[in-house]
Design an enzyme around this catalytic site. Structure first.
Site, PDB file in Angstrom:
ATOM      1  N   TYR A 120       0.798  -1.214   0.000  1.00 33.72           N
ATOM      2  CA  TYR A 120       0.000   0.000   0.000  1.00 33.72           C
ATOM      3  C   TYR A 120       0.833   1.268   0.000  1.00 33.72           C
ATOM      4  O   TYR A 120       0.303   2.354   0.116  1.00 33.72           O
ATOM      5  CB  TYR A 120      -0.987  -0.025   1.173  1.00 33.72           C
ATOM      6  N   TRP A 122       2.859   2.976   1.889  1.00 38.46           N
ATOM      7  CA  TRP A 122       3.137   3.896   2.986  1.00 38.46           C
ATOM      8  C   TRP A 122       4.271   3.417   3.889  1.00 38.46           C
ATOM      9  O   TRP A 122       4.496   3.985   4.954  1.00 38.46           O
ATOM     10  CB  TRP A 122       1.888   4.070   3.853  1.00 38.46           C
TER      11      TRP A 122
END
Length: 782
Positions: A120, A122
């Protein structure tokens, strides 16, 4: 907290530069303890940097490679013991040999289309040690590709809708209305869902200056009015001095339609703008006036739907007329049932006011959702790691992962197509924690039980790691060197190494290099470079661009010694929407008509019953009932980024009795015998969790707010629907798409009941590592 090997260079008291998604900072070791301080040039630094010291050597860290006992003994295959099994420690050589063999088996037997590359993005602010880039590069180069995901949990509905109706999504969000323009030009900001500072405190990559609070204060001092529409008063800061219109969650589209109805019937809309710059307004206007369906979208019609009095709606519409008005629609509104509709209606409202493309006016979709929205773009490119070519064309909308794993080959609709879910045998996850950002976690548990193998790179024992078959410990950003930057921030940072890796943790790059070597792709993946050599190579792209502009362009060693480098920024010119307004024929929007599409023939042709051809009020099916009478708002947390470093000091310090804090109105608390600080049980048909109650009038009656990010902590994983004792709201949320158009997530809103918890309070064990198996098991077949 101490670290014997942390003092890798220089005197103990020397501060060194680093950065994160939530802010640039310096750190040093003093008396055996890590100290962090925010970048001096940041006018409003983010306290999340204080999560680092306690997190660096926390017991939740993963110290060595681990393999789930059931997978090791029985081999790959579906297994409902995931998340409940014990783990066996292994050496790096052994685990990489084992995993290399499994990757080869899946690739050669089923093809790369049986691999899902989950990440994802991050995991690190660094431009090189960016887990998403690393895992995708590895799968492309060593496996021939992978099934990917598209869009995001944050903007799953809007990122599909916007290209149809407004043009380039990145341009709309990043190069449109800026905070500088608001401070100087805007008369009124109407913010549906607000612009909460907790959201704009973070950004992909790095952020050196948090300017939102200051710009709102400047605008307010100049005379700008801020109007917040939403169930939470805290979604605009005190500096905005906002008027709060507390509407029923999920009803923003109805309110927008009523505002437009008032504008049209009172002749306050900009007919000239609509005729020249939009397509399909007459079709939409027939719906607005009730000529198409027999129901005029009047303020009186909207009042019982929204909970906002009709006279207040009419007065607000009149206030917007003749002002430099900015309509803001938060990401949160489209993370709900029919999430496309408020995004579309917000654009139509801004167009009806004739404001789109004006400085400080128009449509600021998602402004305040993240730190690089509403800022000037950099004028030079950033260091970027090439990911190679993915030879697998199949993909899924990101929030449909459980659907894919539970229904291989099953059909679904997406952006006008009928597609089929791929049959996934192996999931490789590096960077991200789906047990944070996905919905209906009990369903997700069953979904992950279906695959042959789940591989996870993690620095700590998240619930995703606990459900994996092979767990590879990776370094935290503080334990490696990198370059931090983002496309809309003027500072590039040399991220110095501040500590030695925890236990046997390795960089993702080194893990993938070892696997690529075992798969015969070592040289292709590494190109013969070490991590430091990659940093020097990637930096050269930016240095060359600076030199070509005649700007200071230090060599890599000088940059590294300086620690930071100022980058030039592009003009604040309003981007695509401004160019279109100034020259609609010469600079048309990249939509089918070249204009703002109030009615979209393309979307209408898809014949999706849950997403018609123009913004429409579609009554939600998921509403409060006697069994679940309260709305639950599962929004972003203020003390961490998503679920990252939930065990850090800043995040842990905001909990009560070790639980996440849920806010509810005094009336709802009193009706249930709940006092501030009590432990409460929040429950519905999908699951239940515990939380600590905060009783406050800053929440609308009938609403309970529980932020996401508390690590999933089931008290008894053997149960079908175990109680999460820590306060993860995604045991309550529904795993359904926004519509057949976008299939975005709907995790922002659900419904539930709340009661005082009176039993023996279970301890929170989310941050305790699983007990390893006492002896190594033999791999299957040995």
């Amino acid at each position: 907290m101490t670290d014997k090997a942390a003092n890798t260079r220089g005197a103990e008291a020397e501060y060194r530069p680093h950065t994160s998604h939530w802010g640039v900072f310096d750190a040093r070791w003093q008396d055996g303890t890590l100290e962090v301080r925010p970048y001096a040039g940041d006018p409003d630094p983010n306290g999340i940097i204080d999560n680092f010291p306690a997190a660096l050597r926390h017991q939740a860290r993963i110290a060595q490679p681990m393999v789930r006992r059931g997978w090791l003994e029985r081999g790959p295959g579906p297994d409902d013991r995931r998340g409940r099994d014990e783990f066996v420690p292994m050496s790096w050589d052994a685990v990489l040999d084992l995993l290399g063999g499994e990757l080869r088996r899946v690739r050669d037997t089923h093809g790369p289309g049986a691999v899902f590359g989950g990440s994802y993005g991050w995991a690190s602010a660094g431009r090189f040690h960016h887990a998403q880039s690393q895992v995708h590069r590895f799968l492309n180069m060593a496996m021939g590709g992978y099934v990917r995901s598209v869009n995001s949990y944050s903007s799953g509905a809007s990122s599909v809708l916007v290209p149809h109706i407004l043009g380039n999504y990145e341009e709309l969000t990043k190069n449109n209305v800026s905070w500088e323009q608001i401070a100087e030009h805007t008369d009124i900001v109407l913010a549906f869902g607000g612009m909460a500072l907790k959201n704009s405190m973070v950004a992909g990559g790095s952020v050196s200056q948090h300017v939102e609070r200051g710009c709102m204060a400047r605008a307010k001092a100049r005379g700008c009015d801020f109007v917040l529409v939403g169930p939470l008063r805290s979604d605009l800061p005190e500096e905005a001095g906002a008027e709060w219109i507390s509407n029923i969650p999920g009803t923003d589209t109805a309110l927008m339609l009523a505002l437009m109805h008032t504008l049209v019937t009172e002749g306050l809309h900009d007919r000239v703008y609509l005729d020249r710059f939009t397509a399909g307004w007459p079709v939409f206007e027939r719906y607005l006036l009730g000529e198409a369906d027999g129901q005029p979208k009047t303020a009186a019609w909207a009042a019982p739907i929204t909970g906002v009095p009709a006279e207040e709606i009419v007065a607000l519409a009149r206030r917007l007329h003749g002002k430099r008005a900015l309509i803001v629609v938060a990401h949160s509104l489209q993370r709900a049932e029919h999430g496309e509709q408020p995004v579309w209606a917000g654009a139509a409202l801004a167009a009806a006011l004739g404001q789109i493309g004006l400085p400080g006016g128009g449509y600021g979709y998602a402004l305040g959702a993240i730190a690089y929205y509403g800022r000037r773009a950099n004028a030079v490119p950033l260091p970027t790691l090439a990911q190679g070519r993915n030879r697998v064309t199949d993909f899924i909308p990101v929030a449909r992962i459980a659907d894919m794993l539970l229904n291989p080959g099953g059909p679904y609709r997406y952006n006008g197509q009928t597609r089929a879910y791929p049959d996934i045998k192996l999931v490789y996850w590096a960077g991200g924690n789906p047990f944070h950002h996905h919905q209906d976690l009990n369903r997700l548990r069953h979904a992950f039980a279906q695959v042959d193998t789940l591989v996870v790179h993690e620095l700590a024992w998240t619930a995703t790691a606990r459900h994996a078959d092979i767990v590879l410990p990776c370094t935290m950003t503080l334990e490696r060197e990198d370059i931090g930057a983002n496309s809309h921030d003027p500072l590039m940072v040399a991220m110095h190494k501040l500590a030695e890796p925890f236990g046997e943790a390795r960089d993702d790059y080194d893990i993938f290099a070892g696997l690529a070597e075992r798969l015969g792709a070592g040289e292709v993946f590494t190109e013969g470079r070490t991590s430091r050599q990659w940093l020097e190579h990637l930096y050269e792209r930016t240095r060359t661009a600076l030199a070509e502009k005649g700007l200071p362009a230090p060599d890599f060693n000088t940059f590294w010694q300086l620690g930071r480098l100022e980058l030039p920024q592009a003009p604040d010119d309003g981007g695509e929407q401004r160019r279109f307004r100034n020259d609609p024929e010469g600079q048309p929007l990249p939509t089918p008509s070249g204009k703002i599409e109030i009615f979209s023939e393309t979307i209408a042709s898809y014949a999706e019953p849950d997403c018609p051809g123009h913004a429409t009020w579609l009554a939600p099916q998921h509403v409060p009932t006697p069994e679940a009478p309260l709305f639950v708002v599962a929004n972003q947390p203020a003390t961490r980024l998503h679920s990252q470093l939930d065990f850090g000091g800043h995040s842990a310090g905001a909990k009560r009795r070790g639980r996440e804090v849920a806010s509810l109105h005094p009336d709802d608390a009193a009706a249930r015998g709940i006092a501030d600080g009590d432990i409460i049980r929040i429950f519905n048909e999908r699951g239940a969790c515990l939380a600590a109650a905060r009783v406050t009038e800053d929440v609308r009656p009938g609403v309970i707010q529980l932020p996401t990010g508390a690590w999933y902590d089931p008290v008894d994983p053997e149960e079908e629907k175990p109680l999460c004792v820590h306060g993860n709201p995604n045991v309550l949320t529904r795993d359904v798409g926004t519509s057949g158009l976008a299939q975005g997530c709907t995790g922002q809103l659900t419904v539930a009941e709340v009661e005082l918890f009176t039993g023996n309070l279970p301890p929170v064990r989310a941050f305790e590592p699983p007990v390893p198996a006492r002896a190594e098991a033999e791999p299957a077949g040995n």
